[in-house]
Scaffold this motif. Structure first.
Motif, mmCIF file in Angstrom:
data_model
loop_
_atom_site.group_PDB
_atom_site.id
_atom_site.type_symbol
_atom_site.label_atom_id
_atom_site.label_comp_id
_atom_site.label_asym_id
_atom_site.label_seq_id
_atom_site.Cartn_x
_atom_site.Cartn_y
_atom_site.Cartn_z
ATOM 1 N N LEU A 96 2.357 -0.606 -1.884
ATOM 2 C CA LEU A 96 2.059 -1.438 -2.790
ATOM 3 C C LEU A 96 2.778 -2.870 -2.744
ATOM 4 C CD1 LEU A 96 0.331 -2.429 -5.674
ATOM 5 C CD2 LEU A 96 1.965 -0.976 -6.807
ATOM 6 N N LYS A 97 4.000 -2.401 -2.692
ATOM 7 C CA LYS A 97 5.025 -3.725 -2.498
ATOM 8 C C LYS A 97 4.679 -4.557 -1.282
ATOM 9 C CE LYS A 97 8.890 -1.565 -4.669
ATOM 10 N NZ LYS A 97 10.106 -1.165 -4.721
ATOM 11 N N GLN A 98 4.293 -3.886 -0.206
ATOM 12 C CA GLN A 98 3.962 -4.652 0.973
ATOM 13 C C GLN A 98 2.571 -5.478 0.725
ATOM 14 O OE1 GLN A 98 4.212 -2.328 4.929
ATOM 15 N NE2 GLN A 98 4.611 -0.451 3.303
ATOM 16 N N LEU A 99 1.687 -4.804 0.173
ATOM 17 C CA LEU A 99 0.569 -5.526 0.070
ATOM 18 C C LEU A 99 0.681 -6.750 -0.633
ATOM 19 C CD1 LEU A 99 -2.800 -3.751 -0.637
ATOM 20 C CD2 LEU A 99 -2.007 -5.609 -2.423
ATOM 21 N N VAL A 100 1.428 -6.577 -1.895
ATOM 22 C CA VAL A 100 1.617 -7.683 -2.910
ATOM 23 C C VAL A 100 2.242 -8.827 -2.269
ATOM 24 C CG1 VAL A 100 2.644 -8.456 -4.971
ATOM 25 C CG2 VAL A 100 1.258 -6.305 -4.957
ATOM 26 N N SER A 101 3.275 -8.571 -1.401
ATOM 27 C CA SER A 101 4.142 -9.606 -0.846
ATOM 28 C C SER A 101 3.295 -10.254 0.274
ATOM 29 C CB SER A 101 5.294 -8.810 -0.324
ATOM 30 O OG SER A 101 6.136 -9.866 0.492
ATOM 31 N N GLU A 113 -10.262 -9.528 -4.361
ATOM 32 C CA GLU A 113 -10.287 -9.429 -3.290
ATOM 33 C C GLU A 113 -9.022 -8.452 -2.776
ATOM 34 O OE1 GLU A 113 -12.971 -13.339 -2.005
ATOM 35 O OE2 GLU A 113 -10.891 -13.327 -1.998
ATOM 36 N N THR A 114 -7.922 -8.827 -3.121
ATOM 37 C CA THR A 114 -6.740 -7.859 -3.251
ATOM 38 C C THR A 114 -7.102 -6.488 -3.275
ATOM 39 O OG1 THR A 114 -5.368 -9.816 -3.538
ATOM 40 C CG2 THR A 114 -4.511 -7.826 -3.474
ATOM 41 N N ILE A 115 -7.864 -6.162 -4.588
ATOM 42 C CA ILE A 115 -7.975 -4.934 -4.880
ATOM 43 C C ILE A 115 -9.017 -4.224 -3.772
ATOM 44 C CG2 ILE A 115 -9.263 -3.552 -6.636
ATOM 45 C CD1 ILE A 115 -8.284 -5.447 -8.708
ATOM 46 N N ASP A 116 -9.920 -5.235 -3.493
ATOM 47 C CA ASP A 116 -10.789 -4.491 -2.333
ATOM 48 C C ASP A 116 -9.779 -4.132 -0.929
ATOM 49 O OD1 ASP A 116 -12.962 -4.659 -3.767
ATOM 50 O OD2 ASP A 116 -13.549 -6.552 -2.883
ATOM 51 N N TRP A 117 -9.054 -4.855 -0.721
ATOM 52 C CA TRP A 117 -8.206 -4.665 0.550
ATOM 53 C C TRP A 117 -7.193 -3.414 0.307
ATOM 54 C CZ3 TRP A 117 -2.849 -6.945 2.248
ATOM 55 C CH2 TRP A 117 -2.710 -6.714 3.566
ATOM 56 N N ALA A 118 -6.803 -3.414 -0.857
ATOM 57 C CA ALA A 118 -6.054 -1.902 -1.192
ATOM 58 C C ALA A 118 -6.701 -0.711 -1.011
ATOM 59 C CB ALA A 118 -5.302 -2.208 -2.743
#
Length: 320
Positions: A241-246, A264-269
């Motif tokens: 989660l930290k990597q993705l958000v950064s 789109e960020t949620i889809d990527w997660a």
């Protein structure tokens, strides 16, 4: 119309209660969003929600309806939208059927009328029936006013409608009522909670804005975005989660035609979870960039920065 705000032990008793209630519905709201919903209900005013696509404007209306257990009535705006599609239209088929019945029973209707004037008077009384509530087909705006326990009315992408339609909305947004020439004025027993969304594709009129509270939802900061993703993608590892958000926050800093939205960020997660990802590697990110970016030029621009972006994301998560 009941103009009294909710009181007592209600879900909308405080701003904190709104924030907590929305979180239970899966929507992580900022203090600004919770305050706007609280004020809108207690002041009986609509909210004009502006901001870029994909930041949660439409989802806010859905979450308010889910939390308060109110029907969500959605009207999608587009160029050429008119009163018959938004407010009401007459049930022409039913009117035609009743006209045929009246024609077949004309002698019984006219009865003993011995003059043309008397016969016309009797027919006129039947003519009024054809433009009565039983022949009315309510569309989203009228349906929202007729809900006996209230509703959430979502007027989505108001900026895509014409200025004439925007002017048509003013009576509803001011007084929660509409005037139908053949019937009269119909007001809401319980005013709906109204949210209008706009992606700012055109400027809206001052008259519309005066009637609304204004709420701008922009891209969240890293802490709020992490909370949103954790809520929408349960089970995601804290390090990922930290990597993705950064990574996404840095990606939005590039000169892109369309930066990735929260949706789109949620889809990527979800994709990263599907691929059993624990660490953001350049090759993996390159292969899934099309989930975040929708233009080939943006993808190519991002590819040139991938090594630095992924390294920073791992560093921010304490992996390097």
């Amino acid at each position: 119309m009941n103009d009294a705000p909710p009181h007592g032990d209600t879900p909308l008793r405080s701003i904190d209660a709104v924030e907590h209630g929305l979180s239970q519905a899966g929507y992580i709201a900022s203090r600004q969003i919770s305050t706007a919903i609280y004020m809108a209900r207690h002041l009986n005013k609509p909210i004009l929600v502006e901001g870029p696509a994909g930041v949660g404007k439409t989802e806010l209306a859905k979450s308010v309806a889910a939390w308060l257990k109110l029907p969500l009535i959605r009207m999608q705006c587009y160029e050429g939208l008119d009163e018959s599609k938004a407010l009401y239209e007459w049930k022409y088929g039913k009117q035609l059927l009743y006209t045929q019945i009246l024609k077949d029973k004309i002698n019984a209707v006219i009865g003993d009328a011995d003059t043309l004037t008397a016969a016309l008077d009797k027919l006129h009384a039947f003519g009024d029936v054809f433009f009565s509530p039983q022949f009315l087909e309510p569309r989203p705006l009228l349906r929202s006013l007729q809900e006996p326990g209230g509703s959430v009315l979502l007027i989505d992408e108001i900026d895509k409608s014409d200025q004439e339609f925007e002017a048509f909305l003013l009576e509803i947004l001011s007084d929660y009522q509409v005037t139908i020439p053949e019937i009269g004025t119909i007001g809401a027993a319980v005013p709906p909670i109204v949210l209008l969304t706009s992606n700012s594709t055109r400027d809206l009129g001052d008259a519309l804005k005066r009637r609304c509270l204004h709420l701008h939802i922009g891209f969240p900061d890293d802490r709020l975005e992490a909370r949103i993703i954790a809520s929408r993608v349960p089970g995601i590892d804290a390090s990922l989660l930290k990597q993705l958000v950064s990574f996404v926050q840095a990606l939005r800093g590039l000169d892109l035609k369309k930066v990735p939205s929260v949706s789109e960020t949620i889809d990527w997660a979800r994709i990263l979870l599907l691929l059993h990802t624990s660490v953001l590697e350049v090759d993996l990110v390159r292969d899934t960039l099309n989930v975040l970016l929708k233009f080939e030029a943006d993808i190519e621009a991002a590819k040139r920065q991938l090594a630095g972006l992924t390294h920073k994301a791992r560093q921010d998560a304490g992996l390097t």
